[in-house]
Scaffold this motif. Structure first.
Motif: not given
Ligand SMILES: Nc1ncnc2c1ncn2[C@@H]1O[C@H](COP(=O)(O)OP(=O)(O)OP(=O)(O)O)[C@@H](O)[C@H]1O
Length: 667
Positions: A151-156, A163-167, A290-292
Motif C-alpha cells: 500500500n502506498v502512504y503519504d509520509l508528509l 489512507v492508501g493511495l493509488s498509482i 504492474r506486478d508490484s
C-alpha cells in the motif's frame, strides 16, 4: 546511441532524448561493533571481490561503475557519483537514485544518513538550496511516500489521517500517485524539520539483523521548476531518491508472525524487481512492472525516461555470503538496462488561449505528479489523450483541444474551442456531458435511424443495446475518449457481474463481450469471457432449469469465469492509458501453460476466493484457508499455486497441497 556510465556524457545540445544505461555503484559497509570480521568481501578499485564459499581457492569479481569499501565516506559517494547525476535536474531531466541490498546492508545509512553523517537526501537538498541562491526564481517542492505491505502512504501527512493511495498513469504514460501531498520549500531548515518528522512516520521495526530495519520502500521526490524567459519555457527537473526495504531470509531475521506479512510483501516486490530486470534484459515486450507497486513506481527509472543510478549496498562477512552473491548478480544484470532521458519543457501557452484553471479538473489531474511530470511535451509520441488532459496542457506539441475535438466532432460541433478556453470553471462532468452530446449527434449521423442507442442509454442499461452489432459498437467505441471507454466497460462489467451472480450466465456473457469492445486489451476480461463461453457451450449446461441448478453447474466447472470481478474493473481502469498488455509476451499465460492439471484445479479453487471451497482442499485447514483468502482478496487472482508462498505458506506445504489433491483430476 547508448551511453554507458554517468551523466557526464549527456550532451547539452538541442537533442532532447538520449539513451543511457543505469549506473550501478556498489558500497560495502564496515563491520559493526558486534560483528566478527573476516576478509571474505574486499574492494579493488571499481570491483568487489568475494571469496567463493563453494570453492574457497577461487575469488568472484564483480565490476561496477564505482565501488566504495568500508572506509568510503558519505561525502565521497555524493560528490563523485550522486551529485553529477542529480544535478541534471537543473537541465530539466528526471533522475533516480535507489539503494538496493539485504537487510542491514546500509541502504538507509546511505540515502538518509544521520545528523553527523548526512546521506544522499539531505545533501541533495543542500545542493538545491545552493542553486537557489544563484537562481532565486527556482521553485522547490518535495513529496515523500512509503510502500508498506503493497500500500502506498503519504509520509508528509499525519499517520492517523493516512489512507492508501493509488498509482495512476496519465495519457502521456507518466506514472503518478493520486492525492499525494507535496510541500513547497523555501529554506533548508524548513526541509530538515519536515523530513525529520516524516522519517519518524516511516514503518520500521527491529529484526535480528537490524535494530531499526525499514519495513517499507521509501521514495522522496524532489521537483525543481523555473522559467526560462529567453526560451519562453517552463522547465521542470525531478529527483527520486529511494530507499528500498531490504530483501530478507525470515530464518535469519528471526521474523515472527507480525514481521512475516511485511516480509512477504518486501520479498515479493523485490522478486518482481528481479523479473523486471530479467524481462528488460531479454528485450521482452511485456515487462511485469504492474506486478508490484514498487516496480510500477520505478517504471520510469528502469527502462523509462529517467537517468538512474542504483547503489548496491553490501554487508561484509562470510555469514552474508548467499545474500551478497545474489545481490551482486542482480546488480550485474541491472547494468544493462537502458533508459531514455528526456528534457521536461513546457512551451509557453499561446497568448490568445487562456489556460483552463487546474482546480476545475478531475481529482487525479489536480494532484501533483511526484514520479513524472504530468504535462511534459517532449516525451515522444502521445498515444491517447483525455479531453481534460488536453485542456490542462493546450500546447501545440501535446495536441490541442481543437485537434481532439475535431477528431470526434463534426464540423458543426456543439462545442467550440474558444467556449472551452474562456470557461475557466468547466468541470470534468461538464466535459463528459458535452462529449456525450457530440457522440449522440455523431451516432445519429452514423446510423441515420433510431435503432442506435445512445451511450447514456448504454450506461443505464447495458443489456438494452443487444441490437448493436460488434462492428457498430466498435465504431462507437473508436469515437470515445479513453475515460468514457473505461466508464462504459465498467458499466458492462458491473452489470455482467450482477447477472453472473444471479446465475444468468448467457446474459452476463453478452455484457462482458460488450465490455470487451471498449477495453479490447483487458486480458482478464478475455479469460473470463472464454471461461463462460466454455460453460454455456457445454451440451449439459442446464439452460432452462432454475438459476440454482445453473449456479451449481457453473461452480462445478471452475474456470476463468470465477476470477474476482474487481480485477476486470481494475484492469478496465488501467486499460484507458495502457498499451503494455498489447505486447506479444503474455507473462501470466506463460506461467499458466507450465502448470500441471492438478495445479490448475487448485488454482481455480484458490482464485474463487471462497473460504468454504478452499477449505475442501486437502492439507488446507481453517487457518491456511483464511491466509489464502486474504491474500487473493488483496492481490487478486494468482497465476500459480507457488505464489502462495507470499501468503505465508512454505514450499513444503505447497508441495503437500499439490500432492494431497491429486484426486481432483482423477475424479
Ligand atoms: N557505511 C556505514 N558506516 C557506518 N555504519 C554503517 C554504514 N552503513 C550502515 N551502517 C550501520 O549499519 C546498520 C544497518 O544499516 P541500515 O539501517 O542503513 O541498513 P538497511 O540496509 O537500511 O537495513 P534495512 O533494510 O533493514 O532497513 C546501522 O546501524 C547503520 O548505522
Amino acid at each position: 546511441m547508448v551511453l554507458h556510465g554517468g551523466p557526464k556524457r549527456l550532451s547539452n545540445g538541442t537533442e532532447k532524448t538520449k539513451e543511457y544505461k543505469v549506473r550501478v555503484v556498489c558500497r560495502v559497509r564496515p563491520f559493526l561493533p558486534h560483528e566478527e570480521s573476516d576478509e571474505s568481501v574486499t574492494v579493488e578499485e571499481n570491483s568487489v571481490v568475494i571469496v567463493n564459499q563453494r570453492n574457497k581457492s577461487e575469488n568472484l569479481k564483480y565490476s561496477f561503475d564505482s565501488c566504495y569499501g568500508p572506509e568510503g565516506k558519505q561525502r565521497s559517494i555524493f560528490d563523485k557519483d550522486v551529485k553529477p547525476l542529480v544535478q541534471n535536474i537543473f537541465k530539466g531531466l528526471n533522475t533516480t537514485v535507489f539503494c538496493y541490498g539485504v537487510t542491514g546492508a546500509g541502504k538507509t545509512h546511505t540515502i538518509q544518513g544521520s545528523d553527523k553523517e548526512p546521506g544522499i537526501i539531505p545533501r541533495t537538498l543542500q545542493l538545491v538550496f545552493k542553486e537557489k541562491k544563484k537562481r532565486p526564481g527556482l521553485d522547490i517542492k518535495i513529496s515523500y511516500m512509503e510502500i508498506y505491505k503493497e500500500n502506498v502512504y503519504d509520509l508528509l501527512v499525519p499517520r492517523e489521517s493516512n489512507v492508501g493511495l493509488s498509482i495512476r498513469e496519465d495519457s502521456n504514460r507518466n506514472i503518478f500517485v493520486a492525492n499525494l501531498s507535496e510541500k513547497t520549500l523555501t529554506s533548508y531548515d524548513q526541509f530538515e524539520k519536515i523530513y525529520a518528522t516524516a522519517c519518524k512516520s516511516r514503518s520500521t521495526a527491529s529484526t535480528k539483523l537490524n535494530l531499526a530495519s525499514s519495513r517499507s520502500h521509501a521514495i522522496l521526490s524532489l521537483q525543481v521548476q523555473w522559467r526560462d524567459e529567453e526560451k519562453q519555457k517552463t522547465i521542470t527537473g525531478k529527483a527520486h531518491l529511494i530507499d528500498l526495504a531490504g530483501s530478507e531470509d525470515n530464518r535469519r531475521t528471526g521474523n515472527g508472525k507480525d514481521r512475516m506479512a511485511e516480509s512477504a510483501a518486501i520479498n515479493k516486490s523485490l522478486f518482481v524487481l528481479g523479473q523486471v530486470v530479467e524481462a528488460l534484459n531479454a528485450g521482452a515486450t511485456r515487462i511485469p512492472y504492474r506486478d508490484s507497486k514498487m516496480t510500477r513506481i520505478l517504471q520510469d527509472s528502469l527502462g523509462g525516461r529517467s537517468l538512474a543510478m542504483m547503489i548496491v549496498n553490501v554487508a561484509p562477512g562470510q555469514k552474508f555470503y548467499l545474500e551478497t552473491h545474489n545481490t551482486l548478480n542482480f546488480a550485474t544484470k541491472s547494468k544493462e538496462i537502458v533508459n531514455k532521458a528526456t528534457v521536461n519543457e513546457v512551451t509557453d501557452q499561446p497568448k490568445f488561449v487562456k489556460p483552463v484553471a487546474l482546480p476545475s479538473l478531475g481529482k487525479a489531474q489536480r494532484v501533483v505528479a511526484p514520479i513524472s511530470h504530468v504535462s511534459t511535451t517532449a516525451n515522444g509520441p502521445i498515444k491517447r489523450q483525455r479531453l481534460s488532459d488536453t485542456l490542462s496542457d493546450p500546447t501545440p506539441a501535446s495536441g490541442s483541444f481543437k485537434k481532439v475535438a475535431k477528431a470526434i466532432c463534426p464540423s458543426n460541433s456543439v462545442i467550440k474551442t474558444t467556449e472551452i478556453a474562456k470557461n475557466k470553471k468547466i468541470t470534468d462532468q461538464d466535459l463528459e456531458q458535452k462529449v456525450q452530446k457530440i457522440l449522440e449527434q455523431k451516432m445519429k449521423e452514423l446510423s441515420g435511424t433510431s435503432q442506435f442507442s445512445s451511450t447514456a442509454q448504454l450506461k443505464k442499461n447495458p443489456q438494452a443495446n443487444s441490437t448493436i452489432g460488434n462492428s457498430e459498437a466498435m465504431e462507437i467505441a473508436d469515437l470515445l475518449t479513453p475515460c468514457t471507454k473505461t466508464k462504459n466497460a465498467k458499466a458492462y462489467i458491473m452489470r455482467g457481474k450482477s447477472l453472473q451472480q444471479q446465475g444468468e450466465l448467457e446474459s452476463a456473457l453478452r455484457c462482458f463481450e460488450k465490455a470487451a469492445v471498449f477495453v479490447p486489451n483487458n486480458d482478464k476480461l478475455r479469460k473470463r469471457i472464454s471461461g463462460i463461453q466454455t460453460i454455456v457451450s457445454d451440451p449439459d449446461y442446464p439452460r432452462s432449469t432454475s438459476t440454482t441448478t445453473r449456479r451449481i453447474f457453473e461452480s462445478s466447472k471452475l474456470v476463468n469465469s470465477t476470477l474476482p470481478m474487481d480485477e476486470d474493473i481494475k484492469d478496465a481502469d488501467e486499460d484507458k492509458n495502457d498499451d503494455d498488455d498489447d505486447g506479444d509476451y503474455d507473462y501470466e499465460g506463460e506461467v499458466q501453460k507450465k502448470l500441471t492439471n492438478v495445479e490448475k484445479e487448485i488454482l481455480a479453487i484458490v482464485n474463487s476466493g471462497k473460504l468454504r471451497l478452499i477449505k475442501t482442499l486437502k492439507e488446507v485447514g481453517e487457518k491456511r484457508a483464511r491466509q489464502i483468502v486474504d491474500y487473493v482478496k488483496s492481490k487478486g487472482p494468482i497465476v500459480s499455486p507457488k505464489e502462495l508462498i507470499y501468503a505465508g505458506l512454505s514450499e513444503n506445504i505447497l508441495a503437500k497441497i499439490v500432492k494431497g489433491n491429486s484426486n481432483l483430476i482423477e475424479n
